[in-house]
Design a protein around this motif. Sequence first.
Motif, mmCIF file in Angstrom:
data_model
loop_
_atom_site.group_PDB
_atom_site.id
_atom_site.type_symbol
_atom_site.label_atom_id
_atom_site.label_comp_id
_atom_site.label_asym_id
_atom_site.label_seq_id
_atom_site.Cartn_x
_atom_site.Cartn_y
_atom_site.Cartn_z
ATOM 1 N N LYS A 45 0.859 -1.186 0.000
ATOM 2 C CA LYS A 45 0.000 0.000 0.000
ATOM 3 C C LYS A 45 0.892 1.231 0.000
ATOM 4 O O LYS A 45 1.841 1.329 0.770
ATOM 5 N N ASP A 46 0.563 2.194 -0.867
ATOM 6 C CA ASP A 46 1.361 3.407 -0.969
ATOM 7 C C ASP A 46 0.625 4.614 -0.401
ATOM 8 O O ASP A 46 1.190 5.381 0.366
ATOM 9 N N LYS A 47 -0.647 4.776 -0.772
ATOM 10 C CA LYS A 47 -1.387 5.967 -0.370
ATOM 11 C C LYS A 47 -2.855 5.593 -0.206
ATOM 12 O O LYS A 47 -3.395 4.820 -0.991
ATOM 13 N N GLU A 48 -3.483 6.179 0.800
ATOM 14 C CA GLU A 48 -4.894 5.902 1.049
ATOM 15 C C GLU A 48 -5.627 7.210 1.327
ATOM 16 O O GLU A 48 -5.169 8.020 2.127
ATOM 17 N N ALA A 79 -4.125 -7.051 -8.295
ATOM 18 C CA ALA A 79 -5.410 -6.444 -7.966
ATOM 19 C C ALA A 79 -6.375 -7.487 -7.410
ATOM 20 O O ALA A 79 -7.084 -7.226 -6.431
ATOM 21 N N ALA A 80 -6.401 -8.669 -7.997
ATOM 22 C CA ALA A 80 -7.285 -9.737 -7.521
ATOM 23 C C ALA A 80 -6.912 -10.169 -6.105
ATOM 24 O O ALA A 80 -7.790 -10.430 -5.274
ATOM 25 N N LYS A 81 -5.623 -10.237 -5.808
ATOM 26 C CA LYS A 81 -5.160 -10.637 -4.476
ATOM 27 C C LYS A 81 -5.604 -9.619 -3.423
ATOM 28 O O LYS A 81 -6.098 -9.989 -2.350
ATOM 29 N N VAL A 82 -5.447 -8.344 -3.714
ATOM 30 C CA VAL A 82 -5.847 -7.296 -2.768
ATOM 31 C C VAL A 82 -7.358 -7.337 -2.553
ATOM 32 O O VAL A 82 -7.843 -7.279 -1.418
ATOM 33 N N LEU A 83 -8.113 -7.441 -3.636
ATOM 34 C CA LEU A 83 -9.567 -7.469 -3.527
ATOM 35 C C LEU A 83 -10.047 -8.694 -2.742
ATOM 36 O O LEU A 83 -10.964 -8.600 -1.925
ATOM 37 N N LYS A 84 -9.408 -9.830 -2.953
ATOM 38 C CA LYS A 84 -9.768 -11.051 -2.217
ATOM 39 C C LYS A 84 -9.542 -10.852 -0.717
ATOM 40 O O LYS A 84 -10.392 -11.221 0.108
ATOM 41 N N GLU A 85 -8.414 -10.268 -0.349
ATOM 42 C CA GLU A 85 -8.137 -10.020 1.076
ATOM 43 C C GLU A 85 -9.118 -9.013 1.659
ATOM 44 O O GLU A 85 -9.580 -9.179 2.787
ATOM 45 N N PHE A 86 -9.450 -7.971 0.892
ATOM 46 C CA PHE A 86 -10.417 -6.986 1.370
ATOM 47 C C PHE A 86 -11.778 -7.637 1.600
ATOM 48 O O PHE A 86 -12.421 -7.408 2.626
ATOM 49 N N ARG A 87 -12.215 -8.444 0.665
ATOM 50 C CA ARG A 87 -13.524 -9.089 0.804
ATOM 51 C C ARG A 87 -13.562 -10.092 1.952
ATOM 52 O O ARG A 87 -14.602 -10.283 2.565
ATOM 53 N N SER A 88 -12.447 -10.722 2.254
ATOM 54 C CA SER A 88 -12.454 -11.716 3.331
ATOM 55 C C SER A 88 -12.314 -11.089 4.719
ATOM 56 O O SER A 88 -12.817 -11.630 5.695
ATOM 57 N N THR A 89 -11.662 -9.928 4.831
ATOM 58 C CA THR A 89 -11.432 -9.317 6.143
ATOM 59 C C THR A 89 -12.179 -8.003 6.349
ATOM 60 O O THR A 89 -12.330 -7.564 7.485
ATOM 61 N N GLY A 90 -12.576 -7.356 5.250
ATOM 62 C CA GLY A 90 -13.191 -6.034 5.353
ATOM 63 C C GLY A 90 -12.187 -4.908 5.503
ATOM 64 O O GLY A 90 -12.561 -3.757 5.669
ATOM 65 N N LEU A 91 -10.900 -5.245 5.437
ATOM 66 C CA LEU A 91 -9.829 -4.254 5.568
ATOM 67 C C LEU A 91 -8.938 -4.285 4.330
ATOM 68 O O LEU A 91 -8.655 -5.352 3.785
ATOM 69 N N TRP A 92 -8.474 -3.120 3.929
ATOM 70 C CA TRP A 92 -7.513 -3.051 2.827
ATOM 71 C C TRP A 92 -6.136 -3.405 3.385
ATOM 72 O O TRP A 92 -5.681 -2.780 4.336
ATOM 73 N N PRO A 93 -5.459 -4.410 2.823
ATOM 74 C CA PRO A 93 -4.169 -4.822 3.379
ATOM 75 C C PRO A 93 -3.076 -3.779 3.180
ATOM 76 O O PRO A 93 -3.060 -3.082 2.170
ATOM 77 N N ASP A 94 -2.176 -3.686 4.159
ATOM 78 C CA ASP A 94 -1.009 -2.810 4.017
ATOM 79 C C ASP A 94 0.003 -3.425 3.062
ATOM 80 O O ASP A 94 0.718 -2.715 2.366
ATOM 81 N N ARG A 95 0.068 -4.747 3.079
ATOM 82 C CA ARG A 95 0.950 -5.477 2.162
ATOM 83 C C ARG A 95 0.349 -6.852 1.929
ATOM 84 O O ARG A 95 -0.386 -7.374 2.754
ATOM 85 N N ALA A 96 0.679 -7.419 0.792
ATOM 86 C CA ALA A 96 0.197 -8.757 0.439
ATOM 87 C C ALA A 96 1.245 -9.393 -0.459
ATOM 88 O O ALA A 96 2.158 -8.727 -0.965
ATOM 89 N N GLN A 97 1.105 -10.681 -0.664
ATOM 90 C CA GLN A 97 2.044 -11.414 -1.512
ATOM 91 C C GLN A 97 1.264 -12.437 -2.310
ATOM 92 O O GLN A 97 0.479 -13.190 -1.756
ATOM 93 N N PHE A 98 1.488 -12.456 -3.612
ATOM 94 C CA PHE A 98 0.960 -13.531 -4.451
ATOM 95 C C PHE A 98 2.113 -14.469 -4.721
ATOM 96 O O PHE A 98 3.209 -14.040 -5.085
ATOM 97 N N ALA A 99 1.876 -15.756 -4.521
ATOM 98 C CA ALA A 99 2.907 -16.761 -4.819
ATOM 99 C C ALA A 99 2.240 -17.973 -5.448
ATOM 100 O O ALA A 99 1.169 -18.389 -5.031
ATOM 101 N N SER A 100 2.867 -18.512 -6.466
ATOM 102 C CA SER A 100 2.379 -19.746 -7.102
ATOM 103 C C SER A 100 3.554 -20.654 -7.357
ATOM 104 O O SER A 100 4.696 -20.245 -7.375
ATOM 105 N N GLY A 101 3.220 -21.903 -7.589
ATOM 106 C CA GLY A 101 4.275 -22.849 -7.966
ATOM 107 C C GLY A 101 4.849 -23.621 -6.866
ATOM 108 O O GLY A 101 4.893 -23.702 -5.795
#
Length: 105
Positions: free
Chosen positions: A18-21, A83-105
């Motif tokens: 997250k950079d600016k809110e 964008a999908a990762k941030v939106l998924k976290e927001f929908r599950s917690t109701g809070l916009w995350p300060d940081r997130a990580q997408f990892a696959s594989g």
Amino acid sequence: MKLDEDMRVDGQSIGILKDKETGSYIDYFFVADLWCKDPRFQSRSMKIGECRGLFRFDRETLGAELLFPMLGDDAGSRFGIAAAKVLKEFRSTGLWPDRAQFASG
């Protein structure tokens, strides 16, 4: 600026910061490692840096807008994943995350 043919941007691990809110939007950087062929070994690559992009979420519509494209993400797939990762976290917690990580594989 374009990537050299020996360079690639990681698509399996994307950091999101997250950079600016404000009351109407939230801006996020998305970051991926930049890799190049290792001149010492034919079958190996080495990390030579990172690439960043910037996107914005509208708080009212929950729509994401790309503000600054990431070098090497011509198809926009890393932006879409971040964008999908941030939106998924927001929908599950109701809070916009300060940081997130997408990892696959």
